[in-house]
Write a protein that holds these residues in place. Sequence first.
Motif, mmCIF file in Angstrom:
data_model
loop_
_atom_site.group_PDB
_atom_site.id
_atom_site.type_symbol
_atom_site.label_atom_id
_atom_site.label_comp_id
_atom_site.label_asym_id
_atom_site.label_seq_id
_atom_site.Cartn_x
_atom_site.Cartn_y
_atom_site.Cartn_z
ATOM 1 N N GLY A 120 0.820 -1.210 0.000
ATOM 2 C CA GLY A 120 0.000 0.000 0.000
ATOM 3 C C GLY A 120 0.842 1.243 0.000
ATOM 4 O O GLY A 120 1.952 1.258 -0.525
ATOM 5 N N LEU A 121 0.316 2.270 0.600
ATOM 6 C CA LEU A 121 0.978 3.566 0.600
ATOM 7 C C LEU A 121 2.211 3.541 1.487
ATOM 8 O O LEU A 121 2.175 3.014 2.593
ATOM 9 C CB LEU A 121 0.016 4.643 1.107
ATOM 10 N N PRO A 122 3.312 4.103 1.015
ATOM 11 C CA PRO A 122 4.509 4.163 1.851
ATOM 12 C C PRO A 122 4.313 5.150 2.988
ATOM 13 O O PRO A 122 3.469 6.045 2.906
ATOM 14 C CB PRO A 122 5.593 4.647 0.880
ATOM 15 N N SER A 123 5.088 4.986 4.037
ATOM 16 C CA SER A 123 5.016 5.905 5.159
ATOM 17 C C SER A 123 5.320 7.321 4.681
ATOM 18 O O SER A 123 6.323 7.555 4.018
ATOM 19 C CB SER A 123 6.029 5.482 6.227
ATOM 20 N N GLY A 124 4.418 8.238 4.984
ATOM 21 C CA GLY A 124 4.605 9.627 4.544
ATOM 22 C C GLY A 124 4.052 9.900 3.161
ATOM 23 O O GLY A 124 4.042 11.035 2.703
ATOM 24 N N GLY A 125 3.578 8.844 2.483
ATOM 25 C CA GLY A 125 3.036 9.012 1.131
ATOM 26 C C GLY A 125 1.571 9.414 1.178
ATOM 27 O O GLY A 125 0.867 9.122 2.132
ATOM 28 N N GLY A 126 1.110 10.083 0.161
ATOM 29 C CA GLY A 126 -0.277 10.516 0.100
ATOM 30 C C GLY A 126 -1.054 9.809 -0.983
ATOM 31 O O GLY A 126 -0.481 9.204 -1.891
ATOM 32 N N VAL A 127 -2.363 9.879 -0.900
ATOM 33 C CA VAL A 127 -3.254 9.235 -1.859
ATOM 34 C C VAL A 127 -3.139 9.882 -3.245
ATOM 35 O O VAL A 127 -3.194 9.203 -4.271
ATOM 36 C CB VAL A 127 -4.715 9.306 -1.345
ATOM 37 N N LEU A 128 -2.939 11.190 -3.270
ATOM 38 C CA LEU A 128 -2.959 11.942 -4.519
ATOM 39 C C LEU A 128 -1.983 11.403 -5.560
ATOM 40 O O LEU A 128 -2.313 11.312 -6.740
ATOM 41 C CB LEU A 128 -2.652 13.422 -4.234
ATOM 42 N N TYR A 129 -0.788 11.020 -5.144
ATOM 43 C CA TYR A 129 0.249 10.638 -6.102
ATOM 44 C C TYR A 129 0.429 9.127 -6.249
ATOM 45 O O TYR A 129 1.311 8.679 -6.979
ATOM 46 C CB TYR A 129 1.584 11.278 -5.699
ATOM 47 N N ALA A 130 -0.396 8.341 -5.588
ATOM 48 C CA ALA A 130 -0.277 6.885 -5.668
ATOM 49 C C ALA A 130 -0.922 6.371 -6.943
ATOM 50 O O ALA A 130 -1.947 6.885 -7.389
ATOM 51 C CB ALA A 130 -0.930 6.240 -4.453
ATOM 52 N N ASP A 131 -0.325 5.328 -7.524
ATOM 53 C CA ASP A 131 -0.911 4.722 -8.717
ATOM 54 C C ASP A 131 -2.066 3.808 -8.316
ATOM 55 O O ASP A 131 -2.258 3.501 -7.142
ATOM 56 C CB ASP A 131 0.148 3.950 -9.511
ATOM 57 N N SER A 132 -2.841 3.368 -9.313
ATOM 58 C CA SER A 132 -4.057 2.604 -9.037
ATOM 59 C C SER A 132 -3.773 1.259 -8.367
ATOM 60 O O SER A 132 -4.541 0.817 -7.508
ATOM 61 C CB SER A 132 -4.848 2.389 -10.333
ATOM 62 N N VAL A 133 -2.666 0.583 -8.735
ATOM 63 C CA VAL A 133 -2.336 -0.713 -8.126
ATOM 64 C C VAL A 133 -2.018 -0.525 -6.647
ATOM 65 O O VAL A 133 -2.472 -1.293 -5.788
ATOM 66 C CB VAL A 133 -1.144 -1.368 -8.861
ATOM 67 N N LEU A 169 -3.052 1.926 -4.696
ATOM 68 C CA LEU A 169 -4.281 2.271 -3.985
ATOM 69 C C LEU A 169 -5.162 1.046 -3.753
ATOM 70 O O LEU A 169 -5.742 0.886 -2.678
ATOM 71 C CB LEU A 169 -5.054 3.341 -4.753
ATOM 72 N N LYS A 170 -5.263 0.175 -4.749
ATOM 73 C CA LYS A 170 -6.051 -1.048 -4.588
ATOM 74 C C LYS A 170 -5.467 -1.915 -3.475
ATOM 75 O O LYS A 170 -6.184 -2.432 -2.625
ATOM 76 C CB LYS A 170 -6.105 -1.835 -5.896
ATOM 77 N N SER A 171 -4.128 -2.044 -3.462
ATOM 78 C CA SER A 171 -3.479 -2.841 -2.417
ATOM 79 C C SER A 171 -3.694 -2.227 -1.048
ATOM 80 O O SER A 171 -3.913 -2.933 -0.065
ATOM 81 C CB SER A 171 -1.974 -2.947 -2.695
ATOM 82 N N ALA A 172 -3.634 -0.908 -0.973
ATOM 83 C CA ALA A 172 -3.844 -0.221 0.300
ATOM 84 C C ALA A 172 -5.257 -0.453 0.819
ATOM 85 O O ALA A 172 -5.467 -0.683 2.016
ATOM 86 C CB ALA A 172 -3.570 1.266 0.143
ATOM 87 N N LEU A 173 -6.235 -0.418 -0.082
ATOM 88 C CA LEU A 173 -7.625 -0.647 0.314
ATOM 89 C C LEU A 173 -7.856 -2.104 0.692
ATOM 90 O O LEU A 173 -8.521 -2.407 1.680
ATOM 91 C CB LEU A 173 -8.581 -0.219 -0.805
ATOM 92 N N ASP A 174 -7.306 -3.023 -0.119
ATOM 93 C CA ASP A 174 -7.479 -4.445 0.174
ATOM 94 C C ASP A 174 -6.806 -4.848 1.486
ATOM 95 O O ASP A 174 -7.251 -5.767 2.172
ATOM 96 C CB ASP A 174 -6.903 -5.295 -0.974
ATOM 97 N N GLY A 175 -5.704 -4.184 1.813
ATOM 98 C CA GLY A 175 -4.958 -4.532 3.007
ATOM 99 C C GLY A 175 -5.329 -3.733 4.241
ATOM 100 O O GLY A 175 -4.607 -3.753 5.225
ATOM 101 N N ARG A 176 -6.479 -3.059 4.187
ATOM 102 C CA ARG A 176 -6.868 -2.236 5.338
ATOM 103 C C ARG A 176 -7.169 -3.105 6.551
ATOM 104 O O ARG A 176 -7.498 -4.285 6.404
ATOM 105 C CB ARG A 176 -8.064 -1.366 4.969
ATOM 106 N N ARG A 177 -7.032 -2.509 7.743
ATOM 107 C CA ARG A 177 -7.298 -3.227 8.978
ATOM 108 C C ARG A 177 -8.068 -2.327 9.927
ATOM 109 O O ARG A 177 -8.152 -1.125 9.724
ATOM 110 C CB ARG A 177 -6.000 -3.708 9.618
#
Length: 199
Positions: free
Chosen positions: A173-186, A188-196
């Motif tokens: 998912g998103l790296p530490s300090g990274g934002g949603v705005l600049y993340a690619d679709s893959v 973002l999908k991984s970040a959403l799928d891996g939510r807890r």
Amino acid sequence: MTPSLEHLQQLLKQLPGLGFRSAERVALHLLLEKPERLPALVEALQDAASTVRRCDRCGNLAEEALCAVCQDDNRDHGVVCVVEQVPDLVALERSGAYRGGYHVLHGKLSPIHGVGPEHLNFTSLGERMRSGEVRELILALSNDVEGEATCHFLTDELMPDDAEIAVSRIGFGLPSGGGVLYADSVTLKSALDGRRTYS
């Protein structure tokens, strides 16, 4: 440029991370600025080439039958983190976040590039899983098609039928300090799928 220097530069350029300019700088540095370093460098390369091998158990770099990780009795060898390459293992070790064992596949399945199960370090992993010593596998493979295919092969083809081995996959998912705005679709999908659950 002399033929010998050009040959050296061509060989250096084949190393990862070295382009034409970097290879030229390294070659000129060694030959002109620090020639006294050459004998020690050549000796170290020859020594490493003759002594460094793959660990019989996990595939990591070793100078004996087993690597330092496999010889460490303070680690939990019942938990095995499966990685693609030795640099992946080094990165995990550097993080200090993991104290189990490893298994290095030396690649991932990629039929397009002619990499099948016979080209990877699956045999010894299958032996470890059948031996009963492994109670958990952590799959730390790339978040791409080849990485997913390799994970499926491990769980579908390599897992013994009677084994009670827990299988988990590292989060992406998103790296530490990274934002949603600049993340690619893959990502973002991984970040959403891996939510807890947030607590």
